[in-house]
Structures are given as structure tokens and as C-alpha cells.
Write a protein that holds these residues in place. Structure first.
Motif, PDB file in Angstrom:
ATOM      1  N   ARG A  48       0.865  -1.209  -0.088  1.00 38.74           N
ATOM      2  CA  ARG A  48      -0.136   0.035   0.088  1.00 38.74           C
ATOM      3  C   ARG A  48       0.708   1.304   0.065  1.00 38.74           C
ATOM      4  O   ARG A  48       1.944   1.230   0.863  1.00 38.74           O
ATOM      5  CB  ARG A  48      -0.908  -0.194   1.125  1.00 38.74           C
ATOM      6  CG  ARG A  48      -1.710  -1.262   1.280  1.00 38.74           C
ATOM      7  CD  ARG A  48      -2.741  -1.154   2.446  1.00 38.74           C
ATOM      8  NE  ARG A  48      -3.845  -0.559   2.223  1.00 38.74           N
ATOM      9  CZ  ARG A  48      -4.849  -0.670   1.376  1.00 38.74           C
ATOM     10  NH1 ARG A  48      -5.118  -1.874   0.956  1.00 38.74           N
ATOM     11  NH2 ARG A  48      -5.912  -0.001   1.395  1.00 38.74           N
ATOM     12  N   GLY A  49       0.423   2.334  -0.720  1.00 36.88           N
ATOM     13  CA  GLY A  49       1.027   3.567  -0.663  1.00 36.88           C
ATOM     14  C   GLY A  49       1.166   4.007   0.651  1.00 36.88           C
ATOM     15  O   GLY A  49       0.182   4.078   1.488  1.00 36.88           O
ATOM     16  N   GLY A  50       2.168   4.761   1.077  1.00 33.59           N
ATOM     17  CA  GLY A  50       2.412   5.316   2.436  1.00 33.59           C
ATOM     18  C   GLY A  50       2.988   4.091   3.246  1.00 33.59           C
ATOM     19  O   GLY A  50       3.303   4.571   4.580  1.00 33.59           O
ATOM     20  N   ASN A  51       3.246   3.053   2.981  1.00 32.08           N
ATOM     21  CA  ASN A  51       3.639   1.907   3.796  1.00 32.08           C
ATOM     22  C   ASN A  51       4.938   1.753   3.390  1.00 32.08           C
ATOM     23  O   ASN A  51       5.647   1.720   2.555  1.00 32.08           O
ATOM     24  CB  ASN A  51       2.699   0.584   3.582  1.00 32.08           C
ATOM     25  CG  ASN A  51       1.584   0.647   4.434  1.00 32.08           C
ATOM     26  OD1 ASN A  51       0.974  -0.322   4.478  1.00 32.08           O
ATOM     27  ND2 ASN A  51       1.166   1.744   5.024  1.00 32.08           N
ATOM     28  N   LEU A  52       5.850   1.345   4.778  1.00 35.91           N
ATOM     29  CA  LEU A  52       7.337   0.838   4.617  1.00 35.91           C
ATOM     30  C   LEU A  52       6.989  -0.682   4.971  1.00 35.91           C
ATOM     31  O   LEU A  52       6.426  -1.122   6.161  1.00 35.91           O
ATOM     32  CB  LEU A  52       8.113   1.556   5.703  1.00 35.91           C
ATOM     33  CG  LEU A  52       9.571   1.061   5.885  1.00 35.91           C
ATOM     34  CD1 LEU A  52      10.215   1.105   4.353  1.00 35.91           C
ATOM     35  CD2 LEU A  52      10.145   1.589   6.914  1.00 35.91           C
ATOM     36  N   ILE A  53       7.692  -1.432   3.967  1.00 35.84           N
ATOM     37  CA  ILE A  53       7.536  -2.948   4.100  1.00 35.84           C
ATOM     38  C   ILE A  53       9.066  -3.450   4.408  1.00 35.84           C
ATOM     39  O   ILE A  53       9.764  -3.072   3.366  1.00 35.84           O
ATOM     40  CB  ILE A  53       6.800  -3.819   2.963  1.00 35.84           C
ATOM     41  CG1 ILE A  53       5.488  -3.077   2.775  1.00 35.84           C
ATOM     42  CG2 ILE A  53       6.800  -5.120   3.352  1.00 35.84           C
ATOM     43  CD1 ILE A  53       5.178  -1.943   1.770  1.00 35.84           C
ATOM     44  N   ALA A 170      14.852  10.194  -2.786  1.00 33.47           N
ATOM     45  CA  ALA A 170      13.451  10.965  -3.383  1.00 33.47           C
ATOM     46  C   ALA A 170      13.298  11.666  -4.364  1.00 33.47           C
ATOM     47  O   ALA A 170      12.421  11.608  -5.256  1.00 33.47           O
ATOM     48  CB  ALA A 170      13.205  12.068  -1.799  1.00 33.47           C
ATOM     49  N   GLU A 171      14.783  11.950  -4.777  1.00 35.78           N
ATOM     50  CA  GLU A 171      14.718  12.959  -6.123  1.00 35.78           C
ATOM     51  C   GLU A 171      14.400  12.009  -7.213  1.00 35.78           C
ATOM     52  O   GLU A 171      13.979  12.319  -8.307  1.00 35.78           O
ATOM     53  CB  GLU A 171      16.215  13.444  -6.432  1.00 35.78           C
ATOM     54  CG  GLU A 171      16.390  14.604  -5.443  1.00 35.78           C
ATOM     55  CD  GLU A 171      17.487  15.234  -5.280  1.00 35.78           C
ATOM     56  OE1 GLU A 171      18.560  14.573  -5.889  1.00 35.78           O
ATOM     57  OE2 GLU A 171      18.058  16.339  -4.976  1.00 35.78           O
ATOM     58  N   ALA A 172      14.884  10.537  -7.273  1.00 32.34           N
ATOM     59  CA  ALA A 172      14.657   9.582  -8.058  1.00 32.34           C
ATOM     60  C   ALA A 172      13.263   9.050  -8.229  1.00 32.34           C
ATOM     61  O   ALA A 172      12.848   9.142  -9.299  1.00 32.34           O
ATOM     62  CB  ALA A 172      15.786   8.415  -7.988  1.00 32.34           C
ATOM     63  N   VAL A 173      12.543   9.134  -7.273  1.00 31.82           N
ATOM     64  CA  VAL A 173      10.987   8.973  -7.135  1.00 31.82           C
ATOM     65  C   VAL A 173      10.247  10.169  -8.055  1.00 31.82           C
ATOM     66  O   VAL A 173       9.668   9.685  -8.670  1.00 31.82           O
ATOM     67  CB  VAL A 173      10.657   8.820  -5.794  1.00 31.82           C
ATOM     68  CG1 VAL A 173       9.228   8.999  -5.662  1.00 31.82           C
ATOM     69  CG2 VAL A 173      11.345   7.751  -4.876  1.00 31.82           C
ATOM     70  N   GLU A 174      10.756  11.515  -7.797  1.00 34.89           N
ATOM     71  CA  GLU A 174      10.146  12.410  -8.426  1.00 34.89           C
ATOM     72  C   GLU A 174      10.443  12.349  -9.978  1.00 34.89           C
ATOM     73  O   GLU A 174       9.557  12.480 -10.697  1.00 34.89           O
ATOM     74  CB  GLU A 174      10.741  13.613  -7.769  1.00 34.89           C
ATOM     75  CG  GLU A 174      10.027  14.090  -6.581  1.00 34.89           C
ATOM     76  CD  GLU A 174       8.358  14.014  -6.870  1.00 34.89           C
ATOM     77  OE1 GLU A 174       7.910  14.727  -7.850  1.00 34.89           O
ATOM     78  OE2 GLU A 174       7.602  13.677  -6.077  1.00 34.89           O
ATOM     79  N   ASP A 214       9.076   8.171   6.285  1.00 36.02           N
ATOM     80  CA  ASP A 214       8.718   9.488   5.994  1.00 36.02           C
ATOM     81  C   ASP A 214       8.399   9.552   4.408  1.00 36.02           C
ATOM     82  O   ASP A 214       7.491  10.320   3.798  1.00 36.02           O
ATOM     83  CB  ASP A 214       9.560  10.454   6.435  1.00 36.02           C
ATOM     84  CG  ASP A 214       9.414  10.698   8.050  1.00 36.02           C
ATOM     85  OD1 ASP A 214       8.529  10.290   8.527  1.00 36.02           O
ATOM     86  OD2 ASP A 214      10.468  11.444   8.640  1.00 36.02           O
ATOM     87  N   LEU A 215       9.369   9.071   3.682  1.00 34.22           N
ATOM     88  CA  LEU A 215       9.515   8.941   2.046  1.00 34.22           C
ATOM     89  C   LEU A 215       8.129   8.484   1.712  1.00 34.22           C
ATOM     90  O   LEU A 215       7.467   8.771   0.799  1.00 34.22           O
ATOM     91  CB  LEU A 215      10.613   8.331   1.614  1.00 34.22           C
ATOM     92  CG  LEU A 215      10.641   8.628   0.119  1.00 34.22           C
ATOM     93  CD1 LEU A 215      12.254   8.869  -0.532  1.00 34.22           C
ATOM     94  CD2 LEU A 215      10.197   7.115  -0.583  1.00 34.22           C
ATOM     95  N   ALA A 216       7.494   7.297   2.210  1.00 36.52           N
ATOM     96  CA  ALA A 216       6.580   6.439   1.789  1.00 36.52           C
ATOM     97  C   ALA A 216       5.442   7.362   1.821  1.00 36.52           C
ATOM     98  O   ALA A 216       4.564   7.418   1.242  1.00 36.52           O
ATOM     99  CB  ALA A 216       6.634   5.260   2.642  1.00 36.52           C
ATOM    100  N   ILE A 217       5.353   8.033   3.038  1.00 34.79           N
ATOM    101  CA  ILE A 217       4.169   8.627   3.505  1.00 34.79           C
ATOM    102  C   ILE A 217       4.042   9.980   2.722  1.00 34.79           C
ATOM    103  O   ILE A 217       2.812  10.510   2.157  1.00 34.79           O
ATOM    104  CB  ILE A 217       4.155   9.386   4.715  1.00 34.79           C
ATOM    105  CG1 ILE A 217       3.963   7.927   5.736  1.00 34.79           C
ATOM    106  CG2 ILE A 217       3.015  10.282   5.278  1.00 34.79           C
ATOM    107  CD1 ILE A 217       4.049   8.103   7.440  1.00 34.79           C
TER     108      ILE A 217
END
Length: 332
Positions: A48-53, A170-174, A214-217
Motif C-alpha cells: 500500500r502507498g504510504g507503507n514501509l515494508i 526522493a529525487e529519483a522517485v520524483e 517519511d518518504l513513503a508517506i
């Protein structure tokens, strides 16, 4: 998907957003299926989005193999994937994906992964390039075509412990979001390699796991991070548990889902080894324990058959029927 605003919200604002989603329909990229049917059932659809697994386990139990297969399944389903690899070059992952696809296509008739690796690492020139080289190996061309079917969805970041910190991630995610218009499934292989400011291992682990959460959220993406075991979780015949996560107790506390792989042979009770018709078959299976699951059931034990010669697991797993133990002291 827009980033979650970290600022203060009134309850009226929250209700308005929820009402709008209800009227327009839920966003389709909020849950990323793993492609392992029974695991998706337990996780209420997937990651799920926002989750750290966290995916943990002793060395050699297939953490990277499972993470790569989950990434492949998401990409093959048309979803963006961003794989941060601290352990291997992208070319190595590509070779593993081709081997995986051959295994899925041809099962027991597929070549061993070593044959694919030799073709990818062969330094001699081939006029027709990789395609011409793979034509010398049965099933390889079809496997490569399968990978080409999702090549634009699968993004690999060659990460290093000296440079790839949470800001780079985070920059790569964007970057992937801008390029594809999708929020990616983020995989970090592995957590303890992420660059951090803290010097002590326990402080570093706490810093990294908090940053990944924090990144996931903030980006509303699932972050699947592979975690290493401490020395206690590496002992033969001993079951790895949450307290064996290397670095800090914060790892188990901060994550939303904790999955731990163990060899079935090492943790099945002695009575099953004695009375099983062929106890050696237990070596061909891993047990995936759902140690923590904020989205549903926890404490479940799933099993999946290894096909490490093809860089994959059988996705059709099941519940463990045998009794499991934490430690086997004596084997007669």
C-alpha cells in the motif's frame, strides 16, 4: 498522484478530500499487488502507498530474489517500479530477470541461471549483439522478449553506500513520476546500505528507517526495503525473528509490514523431519512469516517453493501445515 501536504489540516479539509475521492472513485495506484497470490490476500491486495515494508531473512534465503520478482510482477502489470540496488550492477539484474522469465515460461525446461550469466558476461564480440548471443540458448530469446514488454516500467538506480542517501532516493522517485506519470513501487536493496549521517550502526539504522517511512508517506508510495540480519539470526538451525533485525529496534517499530524469510528445513519441528517420507524436500521451500501487518492479519506462516537456479520462487504458495520451531538444538 500529488504529494501529501505535511502541513496542518482541519478536519473539514480532510472530509472534503475523502468525499471527493468517494465521488470520483478511488485512485487505482494505491495498492501494488506483489503477484504472490496468497501474500496479496494477507496484505489486503498488496503493498500500500504510504507503507514501509521490510523484507528480512538470513543470508541466502532469497530476499533479493523475492524483491526482484515482486518488482517484475508490478512492472509486468504496467506499474512503475524504481529499484535501488546497492549490491549489483543493473546488468546483473537484467540477466536475472531474463532467467526468471525463462523459468516462468518453460518451468523445468528452462536453462540454469549460470548459462544466462555466462552469455551476459561473455567478453567476445557478437555481430548481432545480445539478441544474437541469446539465440544460442533455447528459450532465451522468448525470455528477453518478455522483459522487453515491461522495460519502460522498470527503473534501476545503481546505488552506493557512499553517495545514495534519502535525498537522492526522493529525487529519483520524483524523476520517475515525472517521466511516467505514475507513482512507483520503491525497492531498496538494502536498507543498511543507505547513506546516513549518523556514525553508530544503531543510530544509522534508526535514521534510515525513519527517513524511508517519511518518504513513503510524503510520496504515497510503498517502500519495500530489504533488511540484513544480526549475527544471532544467521546461526544454522535458528529462526530469524524481528529482534534479529540488524541495527536497531526502530526497524520493527517503524515499519508497517514485516516479512521474514527462513529456510523451512531449519525451522520445521523434529517430528516432521523424522516422519516425513522425504525430509530433504523441506530444503526446497522457504517460510515467509508475516511478523507484523498494520493492514490486516499477522502471525501467519506462508511457504513458497524455491527455484533459485532460475532466480525465482513459485508464486503459488500456501499456508504452512507443519509445526515450526524457533531453534533446533539437536538433530539425531
Amino acid at each position: 498522484m500529488a504529494d501529501v501536504d505535511p502541513e496542518l489540516h482541519s478536519l473539514a479539509d480532510v472530509l472534503e478530500r475523502v468525499d471527493e475521492r468517494a465521488r470520483l472513485g478511488a485512485e487505482t495506484d494505491y495498492v501494488w499487488p506483489t503477484g504472490f497470490g496468497i501474500l496479496d490476500d494477507v496484505l489486503d491486495g498488496g503493498l500500500r502507498g504510504g507503507n514501509l515494508i521490510l523484507l528480512a531473512g538470513p543470508q541466502g534465503q532469497g530476499k533479493t530474489t523475492m524483491a526482484l520478482q515482486i518488482a517484475r510482477n508490478a512492472a509486468a502489470a504496467g506499474q512503475a517500479v524504481l529499484y535501488f540496488c546497492y549490491e549489483h550492477d543493473p546488468e546483473v539484474l537484467l540477466g536475472r530477470l531474463v532467467s526468471l522469465e525463462a523459468g516462468l515460461l518453460y518451468q523445468g525446461q528452462a536453462p540454469n541461471q549460470d548459462r544466462f550469466r555466462h552469455l551476459f558476461e561473455d567478453p567476445s564480440p557478437t555481430p548481432d549483439g545480445l539478441v544474437g548471443r541469446l539465440q544460442t540458448l533455447p528459450t532465451a530469446t522468448e525470455a528477453l522478449q518478455a522483459v522487453l514488454g515491461y522495460q519502460d516500467h522498470f527503473h534501476v538506480h545503481r546505488s552506493t553506500g557512499s553517495a545514495t542517501n534519502i535525498k537522492v532516493i526522493a529525487e529519483a522517485v520524483e524523476q520517475v513520476r515525472r517521466a511516467t506519470g505514475q507513482s512507483p513501487l520503491v525497492i531498496v536493496d538494502y536498507l543498511q546500505k543507505v547513506k546516513a549521517q549518523s556514525a553508530l550502526e544503531s543510530e544509522r539504522a534508526t535514521e534510515i528507517v525513519e527517513d524511508l517511512k517519511d518518504l513513503a508517506i510524503m510520496h504515497q508510495v510503498p517502500v519495500l526495503a530489504i533488511s540484513a540480519s544480526d549475527k544471532g539470526g544467521l546461526l544454522s538451525g535458528k529462526r530469524m525473528r524481528a529482534h534479529h533485525l540488524r541495527g536497531s529496534t526502530a526497524l520493527a517499530y517503524e515499519c508497517d509490514v514485516l516479512l521474514i524469510l527462513n529456510s523451512k528445513y531449519d525451522i520445521v519441528s523434529r517430528q516432521h523431519l523424522v516422519y516425513a517420507a522425504n525430509a530433504e524436500t523441506f530444503r526446497q521451500w522457504v517460510v515467509l512469516s508475516i511478523e507484523k501487518n498494520r493492514n490486516g492479519r499477522a502471525g501467519l506462516e506462508l511457504e513458497f517453493r524455491k527455484h533459485f537456479d532460475q532466480n525465482r520462487f513459485d508464486p503459488d504458495g500456501g499456508l504452512v501445515r507443519e509445526q515450526l520451531i524457533d531453534e533446533r538444538l539437536v538433530l539425531e
